[in-house]
Design a protein around this motif. Sequence first.
Motif, PDB file in Angstrom:
ATOM      1  N   ASN A 350       0.698  -1.003   0.067  1.00 49.81           N
ATOM      2  CA  ASN A 350      -0.513   0.115   0.119  1.00 49.81           C
ATOM      3  C   ASN A 350       1.092   1.768   0.257  1.00 49.81           C
ATOM      4  N   THR A 351       2.050   0.729   0.264  1.00 47.16           N
ATOM      5  CA  THR A 351       3.298   2.249   0.333  1.00 47.16           C
ATOM      6  C   THR A 351       3.149   2.156  -1.411  1.00 47.16           C
ATOM      7  N   VAL A 352       3.211   3.533  -1.701  1.00 46.03           N
ATOM      8  CA  VAL A 352       4.174   3.879  -3.298  1.00 46.03           C
ATOM      9  C   VAL A 352       4.495   5.226  -3.665  1.00 46.03           C
ATOM     10  N   TYR A 353       6.149   5.521  -3.373  1.00 49.45           N
ATOM     11  CA  TYR A 353       6.403   6.277  -4.102  1.00 49.45           C
ATOM     12  C   TYR A 353       6.244   6.365  -5.549  1.00 49.45           C
ATOM     13  N   ALA A 354       5.849   8.055  -6.209  1.00 55.57           N
ATOM     14  CA  ALA A 354       5.622   7.974  -7.529  1.00 55.57           C
ATOM     15  C   ALA A 354       6.681   9.151  -7.769  1.00 55.57           C
ATOM     16  N   SER A 355       7.858   9.173  -8.414  1.00 52.97           N
ATOM     17  CA  SER A 355       8.264  10.034  -8.420  1.00 52.97           C
ATOM     18  C   SER A 355       8.146  10.731 -10.424  1.00 52.97           C
ATOM     19  N   SER A 356       7.574  12.371 -10.410  1.00 56.53           N
ATOM     20  CA  SER A 356       7.005  12.238 -11.787  1.00 56.53           C
ATOM     21  C   SER A 356       7.537  13.981 -11.789  1.00 56.53           C
ATOM     22  N   PHE A 357       7.311  13.794 -13.542  1.00 56.95           N
ATOM     23  CA  PHE A 357       8.009  15.297 -14.163  1.00 56.95           C
ATOM     24  C   PHE A 357       8.744  16.208 -13.659  1.00 56.95           C
ATOM     25  N   ARG A 360       9.601  15.565  -9.542  1.00 55.25           N
ATOM     26  CA  ARG A 360       8.577  15.945  -7.997  1.00 55.25           C
ATOM     27  C   ARG A 360       8.290  14.592  -7.384  1.00 55.25           C
ATOM     28  N   LEU A 361       7.726  14.765  -6.568  1.00 59.39           N
ATOM     29  CA  LEU A 361       8.299  13.401  -5.772  1.00 59.39           C
ATOM     30  C   LEU A 361       6.605  12.732  -4.751  1.00 59.39           C
ATOM     31  N   GLY A 362       6.031  11.859  -4.862  1.00 62.62           N
ATOM     32  CA  GLY A 362       5.241  11.441  -4.196  1.00 62.62           C
ATOM     33  C   GLY A 362       5.343  10.791  -3.002  1.00 62.62           C
ATOM     34  N   ARG A 363       4.471  10.273  -1.818  1.00 63.51           N
ATOM     35  CA  ARG A 363       4.041   9.183  -1.130  1.00 63.51           C
ATOM     36  C   ARG A 363       3.146   9.325  -1.062  1.00 63.51           C
ATOM     37  N   THR A 364       2.527   7.841  -1.282  1.00 65.74           N
ATOM     38  CA  THR A 364       0.358   7.336  -0.984  1.00 65.74           C
ATOM     39  C   THR A 364       0.440   6.285  -0.293  1.00 65.74           C
ATOM     40  N   LEU A 366      -2.100   3.918  -0.431  1.00 63.55           N
ATOM     41  CA  LEU A 366      -3.194   3.200  -1.324  1.00 63.55           C
ATOM     42  C   LEU A 366      -4.948   2.764  -0.337  1.00 63.55           C
ATOM     43  N   LYS A 367      -4.241   2.775   0.701  1.00 70.68           N
ATOM     44  CA  LYS A 367      -5.394   2.076   1.546  1.00 70.68           C
ATOM     45  C   LYS A 367      -6.142   3.254   2.087  1.00 70.68           C
ATOM     46  N   SER A 368      -5.319   4.440   2.379  1.00 66.93           N
ATOM     47  CA  SER A 368      -6.083   5.633   2.876  1.00 66.93           C
ATOM     48  C   SER A 368      -6.066   6.130   2.311  1.00 66.93           C
ATOM     49  N   GLU A 369      -5.558   5.775   0.895  1.00 74.09           N
ATOM     50  CA  GLU A 369      -5.694   6.849  -0.119  1.00 74.09           C
ATOM     51  C   GLU A 369      -4.907   9.097  -0.085  1.00 74.09           C
ATOM     52  N   GLU A 370      -4.068   8.321   1.202  1.00 74.59           N
ATOM     53  CA  GLU A 370      -3.122   9.616   1.890  1.00 74.59           C
ATOM     54  C   GLU A 370      -2.222  10.257   0.233  1.00 74.59           C
ATOM     55  N   ARG A 371      -1.774  11.480   0.168  1.00 70.56           N
ATOM     56  CA  ARG A 371      -0.244  11.198  -0.740  1.00 70.56           C
ATOM     57  C   ARG A 371      -0.152  12.293   0.186  1.00 70.56           C
ATOM     58  N   THR A 372       1.289  12.097   0.108  1.00 66.83           N
ATOM     59  CA  THR A 372       2.970  13.329   1.449  1.00 66.83           C
ATOM     60  C   THR A 372       3.582  14.126  -0.099  1.00 66.83           C
ATOM     61  N   SER A 373       3.770  15.088  -0.144  1.00 71.84           N
ATOM     62  CA  SER A 373       4.851  15.276  -1.182  1.00 71.84           C
ATOM     63  C   SER A 373       5.993  15.031  -0.323  1.00 71.84           C
ATOM     64  N   VAL A 374       6.654  14.787  -0.629  1.00 71.09           N
ATOM     65  CA  VAL A 374       7.950  14.337   0.243  1.00 71.09           C
ATOM     66  C   VAL A 374       9.484  14.937  -1.360  1.00 71.09           C
ATOM     67  N   LEU A 375       8.715  15.678  -2.040  1.00 68.07           N
ATOM     68  CA  LEU A 375       9.878  16.584  -2.584  1.00 68.07           C
ATOM     69  C   LEU A 375      11.009  17.732  -1.892  1.00 68.07           C
ATOM     70  N   PRO A 376      12.730  16.927  -2.075  1.00 65.33           N
ATOM     71  CA  PRO A 376      13.242  17.736  -1.331  1.00 65.33           C
ATOM     72  C   PRO A 376      13.234  19.088  -2.629  1.00 65.33           C
ATOM     73  N   ASN A 377      14.055  20.140  -1.088  1.00 61.66           N
ATOM     74  CA  ASN A 377      13.534  21.705  -1.401  1.00 61.66           C
ATOM     75  C   ASN A 377      15.073  21.835  -1.477  1.00 61.66           C
ATOM     76  N   PRO A 378      15.249  22.989  -2.646  1.00 59.25           N
ATOM     77  CA  PRO A 378      16.596  23.327  -2.599  1.00 59.25           C
ATOM     78  C   PRO A 378      16.731  24.335  -1.732  1.00 59.25           C
ATOM     79  N   ASP A 379      18.557  25.010  -0.743  1.00 56.87           N
ATOM     80  CA  ASP A 379      18.353  26.323  -0.338  1.00 56.87           C
ATOM     81  C   ASP A 379      17.761  27.555  -0.833  1.00 56.87           C
ATOM     82  N   GLU A 380      17.920  28.611   0.268  1.00 59.37           N
ATOM     83  CA  GLU A 380      17.978  29.410  -0.356  1.00 59.37           C
ATOM     84  C   GLU A 380      18.546  30.100  -1.076  1.00 59.37           C
ATOM     85  N   GLY A 381      18.315  30.921  -2.375  1.00 61.27           N
ATOM     86  CA  GLY A 381      18.815  30.837  -3.342  1.00 61.27           C
ATOM     87  C   GLY A 381      19.656  30.196  -3.985  1.00 61.27           C
TER      88      GLY A 381
END
Length: 725
Positions: A350-357, A360-364, A366-381
């Motif tokens: 039920n735990t699926v990681y989907a990287s797209s476009f 972009r990266l999300g963790r879903t 499947l049982k609860s249909e909850e999706r969480t964005s888990v994309l690393p972000n660059p530092d400021e500047g």
Amino acid sequence: TWQHMGLTGTHTIPRIAIDPKNPDIVYVASSGHEWTDNEDRGLYKTTDGGESWEKILYIDERTGVIDLVMHPDNPKILYASTWQRIRRKWNDPRVEPGYDKNTIYKTTNGGKSWKEVSTGLVRAEDRGRIGIDICRSEPDVLYAFVDNYEAARVPEEGELNSYGLPRQAVIRGATVYRTDNGGGEWHQVSETNKYMESLSNTYGWVFGQIRVDPNDPDRIYVMGLALHMSKNGGKTFKRIGRMHGDHHGLWIDPANSKYLVNVNDGGVAISYDGGKHFRDFTDDFPLVQFFNVSYDMDDPFTVIGSIQDHGSFKAEVDLSRGRHHIPAEEWDRAPGGEGTRHAIDPTDPNTVYASSFYGRLGRTDLKSEERTSVLPNPDEGELPFRGQWLSATIISPHNPRVIYHGMNYLFRSMDRGDNWERISPDLTYNDPAKYGDIPYQTIFAVAESPFSFGTIYVGTDDGRIHRTTNSGTDWTELTSNVPVHQWVSKIVASEHTDGTVYLTQNGKRFDDFAAYVWKSSDKGDTWEDISGNIPCGPVNAITEDPKNPNVLYVGTDLGVYVTLDGGGTWQTLTADIPTTFVHDVTVHPREDLLIAATEGRGMYVMDIRYIQQMVDSVQNSALFVFAPDEAKLPRGWRRAGITGNIVYALNAASDVTIEISDAEGNTVRTLKHSGIVGINQVEWNLRMDPEEEDGYGDRVEPGTYTIVVKGNGVRAEGAIVVIDN
């Protein structure tokens, strides 16, 4: 049947025109190589049905012929549009500084001489791709569909382009011109507004198709993201049909202008009423374009992949009718978009990681249909991270909570993506001159050794290969003895031998169609070419057999190949899969099923247990019978059984006789088969020999049946168990 008639070096042929009075006279437009300059661009003519060709129009090594139309009454009059273009890995084809050769030519003597006919068109420096068509009933009327690079307006604040980047100057884009005197002079007929700007968006190079009603010079069709029609000579357009997007072809019946056949990225659509209604054939053709495939460890297991223009989908693999009768399945929506790689937790389906476009990266869940964005972000500047269309995301084979994600840096999360650490420098060449609309210089392939946590291999789209043995503290480049700058399409760290690594490269973006398949036995310090006799690339993926270390599978632009000797020789796997582009291949380790994701033919699976058993002793046997699976009798008409699947191998082609006997030694069925070299399968329907030649025999009773296979002058035996349902 088809016969090859030459012009191999052209690579792309957008249009063919045949003289209706003499079919041996043929004109072929060549737009040339996609990624590199070449002298095979231009227009070719044959007068002997393709036995020989003459190049009758040539501009230069970067300018080809993209469209071609013939006068309906005088086949010596032709119009050709030229396109100066090259595709960059970081930008789509566009008008670059110095480009001025996109134009229209006319000949009145079958190509002996040509005259440029561009008066009235936008200036040459602003012309992109040009599509042309002629009205059959009034052949002095032609239309030109120009991808117009004149600046139209300043973008609005915050306006983004098709790649999600801040939009620069907005070009006019789709612009339609008309001539009423055979190209003597053109005048713009289409409006200049946002409707026309958006018709092709920034993808004018993809479309460039226009059609004129053969019986009405004022009714025209242009193809872009949608299909558009004008009834007033191009002054105004309206969208027609609600078919799939991205339109690339239209045929209009000369005898009945209401009969239209449209082709688009979803398939074929037909209208019988001039475009008021379309019948869509999307469900009738297996045209699904999968980019990739992953699987879970559930039972029954599920495969998941991303599909062009549709998003991500998943389906269970049904083995209830036997491994030789796996049915097609309905597919359900899955996490991710159309350009997505999936990593499924092997301990929790039920735990699926989907990287797209582009990363972009999300963790879903499947049982609860909850999706969480888990994309690393660059530092400021810091500049935004660069991620590929299909970004590399894997789960560590040592711990399912450990996730690796590749952009231009490699990131690691120890807690399922909630927190990230950057464990590498920029592993690409990071050339600022190659920053563009399309993210390039990114990580495309990642693998971690199943023998050693923190021993990680990384390959990039610009051809660099690195290894770390200490979770990123130190990195060693491994690119020295493989072709430079070639896209690394897959890396596999062997599950059989510590230090063995497999790697494939894809040279398509250099117009290089060689097969690049490499093996290292020293963790990538040196590489051995194991492409063997694979006739052609590019190679898109490689996977290792989980049971037999000598067996490898690769997916190429022409299909799937297998080696039984570690890459010394390769054979094609083409039994039920057509010659097609295979994007990805993988093996389900529990079920021993090879899964292939194809670009245009959907998803395929194959039982590979017999391939796994093709050791030297079996290959050298004149005849070998594999242990059959258990067969199951059907129960009435509603509950299907599992027919008998008799599998044998030959080292030379031979006619084969198969005798099936019951426990008392009575022969209940005799089957004939023409055996080929290698693995053969014969299906037994669990019936006895019929009393009449065209009749059906009785069902056999449950029990154990002896199989005797005779061929190549020898015999071999096996046994098959038939159970009640």
